[in-house]
Scaffold this active site. Structure first.
Site, short mmCIF file in Angstrom:
data_model
loop_
_atom_site.label_atom_id
_atom_site.label_comp_id
_atom_site.label_asym_id
_atom_site.label_seq_id
_atom_site.Cartn_x
_atom_site.Cartn_y
_atom_site.Cartn_z
N ASP A 310 4.03 49.73 -119.89
CA ASP A 310 4.57 50.67 -118.92
C ASP A 310 4.99 49.86 -117.68
O ASP A 310 4.74 48.64 -117.59
CB ASP A 310 3.57 51.78 -118.59
CG ASP A 310 4.30 53.04 -118.11
OD1 ASP A 310 5.46 52.94 -117.68
OD2 ASP A 310 3.71 54.13 -118.17
C1 NOJ Z 1 6.43 55.04 -115.97
C2 NOJ Z 1 6.00 56.14 -116.90
O1 NOJ Z 1 4.59 56.14 -117.02
C3 NOJ Z 1 6.60 56.03 -118.28
O2 NOJ Z 1 6.26 57.18 -119.01
C4 NOJ Z 1 8.08 55.85 -118.20
O3 NOJ Z 1 8.63 55.80 -119.48
C5 NOJ Z 1 8.36 54.57 -117.43
N1 NOJ Z 1 7.82 54.69 -116.09
C6 NOJ Z 1 9.85 54.25 -117.36
O4 NOJ Z 1 10.50 55.11 -116.52
#
Ligand code: NOJ
Length: 774
Positions: A310
């Site tokens: 993430d």
């Molecule tokens: C953080 C989020 O937790 C995740 O779900 C998301 O896909 C990413 N950012 C990318 O935007």
């Protein structure tokens, strides 16, 4: 694979990568679609296709320097959109330098084509970029937020919603969605409960598979499919106290029984990628968990796609207190099985040095690169790097009528009728005046909820006011006033109340459009209270004094505490954030052109003090006793019943259904055999309707204690007025299996209870005995 692809692949294998770098997207896509060249995909066995792919990648990797390999492991955000805390301004320079393998937050055919051109034409090997994006509940055409979609219990419609999202996103150059989120969530304080499929393992697993099928289609090389991503691995939904990014700590049994099954099923469904979670699980941050990634995901489950972190979650190993610095963090993450670093640039900065120092084996880097290149190959990007960035397809598919119609249908299916005293709903279409009141009545911005990707928030969404006016024209008088505010800091203010009360006085019924502002759920949107934010409840209380029928259209991305509303309002319809076509769908339900059929997939507590609360809890040694019995020294609260306000699986209809004749095929079942369960469901009301018939099981005694009920099947049926249907389920040994005392998986002989009904609370029950076959 068609001949053009074979030809180009062999040219590339022959070392002529410059040919790819030199050809424009148009030339490549023309070659790819020449009918004479098309050789049926079926003619080539998967083994042969894989052999070709492997040969191609072997050859390509032989040419790659360590720096070029490390480049493939980096995913950076473009400046088109921003979904996290950091931004690397010079990402184009990095693409040009071959230091980026994938870009996210970039879309539209032109924009992605422009970035792709840099990668293909200006880097030494011309390896195409992969474009990722958060296409969560629609791309441009926005469907209801995921928790809403799940309340439809309609796997076909959910799959279709993901399919449409993939069609629109892929036409705008997106190759990869960061969805589905398959985290089980049982704490509505956590804002991301809106992104999942609720609290139940069985249902959420089925929904995860449906979404993956929808995104990935039958063949990743079709230009209208995208790679899916099962996230957030693992146990992110169990963040302590519902606070986002917080610690999770649980037994291995709980992890395997509740949080991992949707992930394992995602692998079985062929999901292309996994995303690690931000949280620390039992002391090890998920983005550096050798156990989760190498041991379980890759070795045990045989996942052959790639793992992305993430947003900056490798860097976060330092504040977690797990890595000394980012250099150490990069080492820990890649060695644990991470293949791609999202936005953190830790691999970008440190990986080559780590390999040179021998702290990371080059084989590990090679394995990660290969996994990423394979996905690029499967998408057909080596054949034509521009095949997804297609302006004509973008124009044809984005906001296509058919997509808007599907979004309207899905929005209707997702709505849950929580209360409908004296048949207050549906409303009649003439000779009526309605006071439409609340901050969500005419707010385009809120209709599509959080994580609504590239959806237009300001022009396209149809508000309730617009939808109702469109439906009833002049035959119903609409008196609209915003009246209240959902902003937290509006509590205590009464400005707007006067106008709302006047409008209500002029009207026969009051329709309240209230709930949360769209960004009160989603990432970094945890709450400690689940009440109506702002001064909305205060206004409801004023309006109540007028003694008129009051209907609440609730918009929220989470269960809310509605005890006052349940006691005082005549009807409550949970509409979630319905999406682009919100107002059309809500109007159809309010005026009875659609009979609601949604059922809750998350328990609605009475008070936040009951949280976490979910239907499949354990019985305890001192369960609460039925009314009238001695209650002291029982597992209960002094102030509040144990039961939720609205249980899992609950939802009303404008008609009524009666369940009779629950019949089991046998009283005793031998291990390995199946059991038939049947029930008669009759539509006893005065209109046709749909019902979700739910089957639950309880293993009465086990080598470990078992939940009081577990969902094991459901059917969504449609019944005409007066019609009766017999619904049949088959229970297998697998349905009775669980992680036993020694953590082996299987069923145990003994007594079971079967429940069938319209919610986890309203059921008929019968029992059977499972006996050993030995
Ligand atoms: C953080 C989020 O937790 C995740 O779900 C998301 O896909 C990413 N950012 C990318 O935007």
């Amino acid at each position: 694979m068609n001949t053009a692809k074979t030809l180009l692949a062999s040219l590339l294998i022959g070392g002529a990568l410059g040919i790819l770098a030199g050809c424009s997207g148009d030339v490549a896509s023309e070659a790819a679609t020449t009918p004479d060249n098309i050789e049926s995909e079926q003619e080539k066995s998967p083994i042969r296709q894989d052999a070709e792919m492997n040969a191609f990648i072997d050859d390509l990797m032989e040419k790659m320097t360590l720096e070029e390999k490390v480049g493939q492991l980096n995913l950076l955000t473009s400046n088109w959109d921003r979904t996290g805390p950091t931004m690397k301004e010079d990402y184009k320079k990095d693409i040009r330098a071959g230091r980026v393998g994938a870009i996210f937050n970039a879309f539209t055919a032109d924009y992605t084509r422009g970035l792709q051109k840099i990668a293909v034409e200006e880097t030494r090997l011309g390896i195409p970029l992969l474009f990722g994006y958060d296409v969560i509940h629609g791309h441009r055409t926005i469907f209801p937020v995921s928790i809403g979609e799940s309340a439809s219990w309609d796997l076909g419609a959910i799959e279709q919603a993901a399919r449409i999202a993939a069609i629109e996103a892929s036409a705008e150059g997106v190759h990869w969605t960061f969805a589905p989120m398959v985290d089980i969530a049982r704490d509505p304080r956590w804002g991301r409960i809106s992104e999942g499929a609720g609290e139940d393992v069985f249902l959420a697993t089925e929904i995860a598979k449906a979404r993956i099928r929808g995104f990935q289609g039958d063949d990743l090389s079709d230009t209208d499919t995208v790679l899916a991503c099962a996230k957030h691995y693992a146990a992110y939904g169990a963040a302590q106290a519902g606070r986002d990014y917080h610690t999770t700590d649980m037994s291995e049994r709980e992890l395997f029984s509740t949080y991992l099954p949707p992930f394992e099923a995602a692998v079985e469904e062929g999901v292309a990628t996994f995303m690690t979670a931000f949280n620390d699980l039992n002391g090890v941050p998920a983005s550096a968990s050798n156990y989760l990634l190498n041991d379980l995901l890759k070795d045990q489950w045989g996942f052959d796609g790639f793992v992305v972190t993430d947003y900056t979650s490798i860097n976060e190993l330092v504040p977690h207190g797990y890595a000394r610095d980012e250099n150490h963090a990069a080492e820990l993450a890649i060695n644990a099985g991470v293949d791609m670093d999202m936005q953190g640039a830790t691999f970008y900065e440190h990986m080559s040095g780590l390999v040179e120092e021998g702290r990371v084996a080059e084989d590990r880097v090679d394995d990660a690169v290969r996994r990423i290149l394979e996905m690029k190959y499967r998408l057909g990007l080596f054949e034509d790097p521009y095949r997804y960035s297609n302006k004509a397809r973008q124009q044809e598919f984005v906001y296509k009528d058919e997509h808007l119609r599907a979004a309207t249908e899905m929005a209707k299916k997702s709505m849950v009728l929580l209360k409908n005293q004296n048949d207050t709903l549906p409303l009649r279409k003439n000779d009526l005046s309605i006071a439409l009141i609340g901050p969500l009545a005419d707010s385009k911005e809120d209709m599509i909820g959080s994580w609504s990707a590239a959806g237009d928030r300001y022009e396209r969404p149809v508000t309730l006011l617009e939808g109702i006016r469109e439906k009833v024209g002049d035959s119903v008088e609409i008196n609209y006033a915003k009246g209240a505010s959902y902003e937290f800091d509006s509590k205590g203010s009464a400005s707007g109340f006067k106008e709302a009360i006047e409008k209500a006085q002029q009207s026969d019924v009051i329709v309240l459009a209230m709930g949360e502002k769209w960004n009160m759920t989603g990432e970094a949107a945890s709450r400690t209270s689940l009440d109506m934010p702002g001064n909305q409840l205060a206004l409801m209380k004023e309006l109540k004094k007028l003694n008129k029928p009051m209907i609440l259209v609730l918009m929220s991305g989470r269960p809310m505490t509605l005890t006052w509303e349940d006691r005082n309002l005549d009807a409550i319809l949970e509409a979630w954030y319905p999406g682009t076509m919100a107002g059309v769908a809500v109007a159809d339900v309010l005026f009875g052109d659609y009979n609601p059929s949604g059922k809750l997939t998350s328990t609605f507590p009475r008070t936040v003090g009951q949280v976490p609360i979910y239907y499949n809890m354990k019985n305890t040694g001192r369960p609460y006793e039925p009314e009238g019995a001695e209650q002291k020294y029982r597992s209960r609260y002094l102030s509040t019943p144990n039961e939720p306000l609205y249980p899992f699986g609950y939802g009303l209809s404008y008609t009524t259904f009666e369940y009779t004749n629950l019949t089991l095929g046998a009283d005793t079942v031998t291990m390995g055999d199946t059991l038939t369960v049947s029930v008669d469901v009759t539509n006893t009301g005065d209109r046709s309707g749909e019902e979700v018939v739910q089957l639950y099981v309880r293993d009465v005694t086990g080598s470990v204690t078992r939940p009081v009920k577990e969902l094991k099947g459901f059917r969504k049926i449609s019944l005409e007025q007066g019609e009766r249907k017999t619904v049949e389920f088959t229970l297998s040994e697998e349905d009775l299996s669980f992680y036993r005392a020694d953590m082996s998986y299987g069923a145990e002989p003994g007594q079971f209870t079967v429940f069938v009904g319209s919610s986890s609370r309203d059921v008929l029950e019968a029992g059977f005995k499972l006996v050993s076959n030995k």
